[in-house]
Design a protein around this motif. Structure first.
Motif, PDB file in Angstrom:
ATOM      1  N   ALA A   1       2.084   7.058   0.035  1.00 21.25           N
ATOM      2  CA  ALA A   1       1.308   5.987   0.649  1.00 21.25           C
ATOM      3  C   ALA A   1      -0.157   6.183   0.296  1.00 21.25           C
ATOM      4  O   ALA A   1      -0.618   7.311   0.069  1.00 21.25           O
ATOM      5  CB  ALA A   1       1.483   5.997   2.167  1.00 21.25           C
ATOM      6  N   ALA A   2      -0.894   5.093   0.216  1.00 15.33           N
ATOM      7  CA  ALA A   2      -2.324   5.188  -0.015  1.00 15.33           C
ATOM      8  C   ALA A   2      -2.991   5.930   1.135  1.00 15.33           C
ATOM      9  O   ALA A   2      -2.553   5.862   2.283  1.00 15.33           O
ATOM     10  CB  ALA A   2      -2.911   3.791  -0.149  1.00 15.33           C
ATOM     11  N   THR A   3      -4.049   6.662   0.833  1.00 11.03           N
ATOM     12  CA  THR A   3      -4.812   7.336   1.876  1.00 11.03           C
ATOM     13  C   THR A   3      -5.420   6.288   2.801  1.00 11.03           C
ATOM     14  O   THR A   3      -5.560   5.114   2.426  1.00 11.03           O
ATOM     15  CB  THR A   3      -5.920   8.201   1.279  1.00 11.03           C
ATOM     16  OG1 THR A   3      -6.826   7.353   0.548  1.00 11.03           O
ATOM     17  CG2 THR A   3      -5.348   9.266   0.352  1.00 11.03           C
ATOM     18  N   PRO A   4      -5.811   6.678   4.016  1.00 14.49           N
ATOM     19  CA  PRO A   4      -6.340   5.683   4.957  1.00 14.49           C
ATOM     20  C   PRO A   4      -7.513   4.882   4.404  1.00 14.49           C
ATOM     21  O   PRO A   4      -7.572   3.655   4.600  1.00 14.49           O
ATOM     22  CB  PRO A   4      -6.756   6.542   6.157  1.00 14.49           C
ATOM     23  CG  PRO A   4      -5.826   7.713   6.116  1.00 14.49           C
ATOM     24  CD  PRO A   4      -5.625   8.000   4.665  1.00 14.49           C
TER      25      PRO A   4
ATOM     26  N   THR B   1      -7.806  -1.848   0.496  1.00 12.99           N
ATOM     27  CA  THR B   1      -6.819  -2.811   0.001  1.00 12.99           C
ATOM     28  C   THR B   1      -6.639  -3.954   0.995  1.00 12.99           C
ATOM     29  O   THR B   1      -6.569  -5.129   0.611  1.00 12.99           O
ATOM     30  CB  THR B   1      -5.477  -2.118  -0.271  1.00 12.99           C
ATOM     31  OG1 THR B   1      -5.692  -0.939  -1.059  1.00 12.99           O
ATOM     32  CG2 THR B   1      -4.526  -3.038  -1.013  1.00 12.99           C
ATOM     33  N   LEU B   2      -6.575  -3.618   2.275  1.00 11.61           N
ATOM     34  CA  LEU B   2      -6.468  -4.663   3.297  1.00 11.61           C
ATOM     35  C   LEU B   2      -7.705  -5.543   3.310  1.00 11.61           C
ATOM     36  O   LEU B   2      -7.608  -6.768   3.509  1.00 11.61           O
ATOM     37  CB  LEU B   2      -6.242  -4.025   4.670  1.00 11.61           C
ATOM     38  CG  LEU B   2      -4.915  -3.270   4.851  1.00 11.61           C
ATOM     39  CD1 LEU B   2      -4.874  -2.601   6.219  1.00 11.61           C
ATOM     40  CD2 LEU B   2      -3.725  -4.212   4.684  1.00 11.61           C
TER      41      LEU B   2
ATOM     42  N   THR C   1       0.819  -1.223   0.000  1.00  6.91           N
ATOM     43  CA  THR C   1       0.000   0.000   0.000  1.00  6.91           C
ATOM     44  C   THR C   1       0.847   1.265   0.000  1.00  6.91           C
ATOM     45  O   THR C   1       0.338   2.359   0.224  1.00  6.91           O
ATOM     46  CB  THR C   1      -0.963   0.036   1.207  1.00  6.91           C
ATOM     47  OG1 THR C   1      -0.201  -0.001   2.418  1.00  6.91           O
ATOM     48  CG2 THR C   1      -1.934  -1.135   1.167  1.00  6.91           C
ATOM     49  N   THR C   2       2.148   1.128  -0.244  1.00 12.63           N
ATOM     50  CA  THR C   2       3.018   2.294  -0.370  1.00 12.63           C
ATOM     51  C   THR C   2       3.814   2.193  -1.662  1.00 12.63           C
ATOM     52  O   THR C   2       4.165   1.102  -2.107  1.00 12.63           O
ATOM     53  CB  THR C   2       4.001   2.421   0.812  1.00 12.63           C
ATOM     54  OG1 THR C   2       4.815   1.244   0.864  1.00 12.63           O
ATOM     55  CG2 THR C   2       3.259   2.603   2.116  1.00 12.63           C
TER      56      THR C   2
ATOM     57  N   THR D   1      -2.023  -4.131  -5.083  1.00 11.50           N
ATOM     58  CA  THR D   1      -1.921  -2.746  -4.621  1.00 11.50           C
ATOM     59  C   THR D   1      -3.250  -2.062  -4.934  1.00 11.50           C
ATOM     60  O   THR D   1      -4.032  -2.570  -5.745  1.00 11.50           O
ATOM     61  CB  THR D   1      -0.803  -1.967  -5.341  1.00 11.50           C
ATOM     62  OG1 THR D   1      -1.189  -1.731  -6.703  1.00 11.50           O
ATOM     63  CG2 THR D   1       0.527  -2.699  -5.310  1.00 11.50           C
TER      64      THR D   1
ATOM     65  N   GLU E   1       1.758  -9.006   3.595  1.00 10.92           N
ATOM     66  CA  GLU E   1       1.922  -7.564   3.410  1.00 10.92           C
ATOM     67  C   GLU E   1       3.406  -7.212   3.439  1.00 10.92           C
ATOM     68  O   GLU E   1       4.141  -7.640   4.340  1.00 10.92           O
ATOM     69  CB  GLU E   1       1.182  -6.772   4.486  1.00 10.92           C
ATOM     70  CG  GLU E   1       1.258  -5.266   4.261  1.00 10.92           C
ATOM     71  CD  GLU E   1       0.393  -4.464   5.200  1.00 10.92           C
ATOM     72  OE1 GLU E   1       0.365  -3.216   5.039  1.00 10.92           O
ATOM     73  OE2 GLU E   1      -0.258  -5.054   6.089  1.00 10.92           O
TER      74      GLU E   1
ATOM     75  N   ARG F   1      -6.119   2.473   1.766  1.00 14.62           N
ATOM     76  CA  ARG F   1      -5.387   1.385   2.425  1.00 14.62           C
ATOM     77  C   ARG F   1      -6.353   0.394   3.071  1.00 14.62           C
ATOM     78  O   ARG F   1      -6.167  -0.832   2.942  1.00 14.62           O
ATOM     79  CB  ARG F   1      -4.435   1.955   3.477  1.00 14.62           C
ATOM     80  CG  ARG F   1      -3.761   0.875   4.320  1.00 14.62           C
ATOM     81  CD  ARG F   1      -2.695   1.423   5.268  1.00 14.62           C
ATOM     82  NE  ARG F   1      -2.392   0.473   6.324  1.00 14.62           N
ATOM     83  CZ  ARG F   1      -1.634  -0.612   6.171  1.00 14.62           C
ATOM     84  NH1 ARG F   1      -1.103  -0.887   4.996  1.00 14.62           N
ATOM     85  NH2 ARG F   1      -1.406  -1.424   7.188  1.00 14.62           N
TER      86      ARG F   1
ATOM     87  N   ALA G   1      -3.807   5.936  -5.426  1.00 16.65           N
ATOM     88  CA  ALA G   1      -3.472   6.152  -4.024  1.00 16.65           C
ATOM     89  C   ALA G   1      -4.558   6.872  -3.243  1.00 16.65           C
ATOM     90  O   ALA G   1      -4.524   6.887  -2.014  1.00 16.65           O
ATOM     91  CB  ALA G   1      -2.165   6.944  -3.920  1.00 16.65           C
TER      92      ALA G   1
END
Length: 469
Positions: free
Chosen positions: A267-270, A276-277, A261-262, A378, A292, A273, A382
């Motif tokens: 980095a991806a925004t919260p 993605t998780l 996620t980076t 990913t 990860e 992210r 982002a």
């Protein structure tokens, strides 16, 4: 949020391309009927979406009476306005010149048309395809059917907007920094960038020092993308790559998935992210093994090298404009992004040979990653899809390039390595807009991506559309 779409009770209905092929074969609809329906749909939504670069309605209706053969015979489509089609201009999304009709088909369209797809026009893109949004000083912005206040992404903006809105089920797109995957993510579509050299390309793209561009399609279903790769491969087969073949269902192999996620400096925004998780957890529920990674599989120099190469391409296109477009070239009508990229590269020309060499060698870095993993997950982008104007290419260059690089942080890697990657509409942001999740694989492994895409499509029960979200 008012959505814009053209789905209705006509010859196209809500069919995808494969479904339309089946209806045509069964005689439930005719080619002239579906072409007329696509034209009517385009006329209905284009005033809001602004995705049309050139209409070929008269030609399409004529061809519909005697369509060429191929699996997709008579299925209406759009061709992105940066490949040559005989009798149509190639405007490249640029306001600075006027293109005459091209005298002959380019290599890509000869392959594309041989599948039977029937273009009703050419679709709009960003200027020379550089920006991740298509916003023009004179032509205006290509807008997103999920929310016309937001961008449709780019550079294959018009194609993605029209497929998502139901104008056609499948449309040409190409990708030199994410330009299939970015608009697919923004518009809730399937967007697969094939392996470098998978398909025929026009000469200008083949002659690049680093061939970052790959042609493909955007679709509303995994089976449409898989069918296009199958049919295109029957027309043009690169013997140096493993065949994609006829992928029609999920695979059985459980995959080793690296989740990232980076990217370099970003980095991806919260919320991105978290999405993605969540996709990673879905993969684990399906039996895949997800790990990860703390650091991105990208060389530290990659961001600067890719930006310099982008700038080099702009330097060439801007500098050669007067020669290539004699009599109509007006550099004052270029946007600030194209001009700024050209200036950026000109000041750093001495660094270009080393940057180009590093980009050309970037596949070695990803090859090491694929020794231990089958797929990399990913976010496609982002951050969520921005409002029209946020990436306006007429802003100050430093402002727009900073915003652009922050949004498009993940997609350029596969353009440098030549590896395939697909964006799937697996998530939504808090505003209800689609969020794409991107899966990358080793060179030549489109089949792995398609099998995984089928599995995820089934797990999600299909993809949402602006008509029924």
């Amino acid at each position: 949020m008012v959505r814009v779409h053209a789905f209705g009770d006509d010859a196209l209905g809500d069919l995808d391309a494969v479904g339309l092929v089946e209806h045509l074969a069964a005689g439930k609809v005719s080619v002239p009927e579906v072409v007329d329906a696509a034209i009517a749909r385009c006329e209905a939504v284009n005033p809001r979406l602004n995705g049309l670069a050139h209409d070929a309605y008269t030609r399409a209706r004529r061809e519909a009476r005697d369509p060429r053969g191929g699996y997709f015979s008579g299925v209406p489509t759009f061709v992105k306005d940066n490949v040559d089609v005989a009798g149509m201009p190639t405007q490249e999304g640029c306001d600075a010149f006027v293109s005459p009709p091209r005298p002959r088909d380019g290599d890509f369209f000869r392959m594309y048309g041989a599948t039977g797809l029937l273009p009703i026009g050419k679709s709009q893109l960003s200027e020379f395809g550089f920006s991740a949004v298509a916003e023009h000083p004179r032509l205006g912005a290509v807008r997103n059917p999920w929310d016309p206040d937001r961008t449709a992404g780019a550079s294959s903006a018009g194609s993605a907007a029209f497929v998502a809105a139901g104008v056609v089920p499948i449309a040409h797109a190409n990708d030199g920094g994410g330009s299939i995957r970015i608009p697919a993510a923004a518009c809730g579509l399937v967007g697969l960038k094939p392996t470098r050299d998978r398909f025929a390309q026009d000469r200008a793209l083949r002659d690049m020092p680093v061939r970052i561009v790959s042609d493909g399609v955007v679709t509303r279903s995994v089976r449409d993308t898989a069918a296009f790769l199958r049919e295109a491969e029957r027309v043009y087969r690169n013997l140096k790559l493993p065949p994609v073949g006829d992928i029609t269902r999920p695979g059985t192999k459980r995959l080793r998935v690296a989740l990232v996620t980076t990217s370099v400096g970003t980095a991806a925004t919260p919320e991105v992210r978290a999405a993605t998780l969540e996709t990673g957890r879905l993969l684990e529920e399906l039996g895949h093994h997800v790990t990860e990674l703390d650091t991105p599989p990208v060389p530290a120099s990659f961001k600067d090298d890719f930006l310099l190469y982008w700038g080099f391409l702009s330097t060439f296109l801007v500098g050669s404009g007067p020669l290539r477009h004699r009599g109509s070239w007006d550099a004052t009508r270029l946007d600030n992004l194209s001009r700024g990229l050209a200036r950026y590269a000109a000041r750093r020309a001495h660094r270009l040979p080393a940057a180009t060499a590093r980009l050309a060698a970037s596949g070695r870095v990803s090859a090491r990653l694929f020794r231990d993993h089958d797929v990399v997950l990913t976010p496609t982008l982002a951050a969520p899809t921005p409002l029209v104007g946020h990436l306006d290419p007429m802003q100050d260059y430093e402002t727009v390039i900073e915003r652009l690089m922050a949004w498009v942080a993940f997609t350029p890697l596969q353009n440098a390595t030549g590896e395939p990657a697909v964006s799937l509409p697996l998530a939504t942001d808090p505003a209800g807009m689609p969020l794409g999740m991107m899966f990358g694989a080793a060179r030549g492994q489109e089949a792995t991506l398609l099998e995984l895409a089928y599995e995820l499509e089934e797990a999600r029960g299909g993809w949402a559309s602006p008509a029924g979200a």
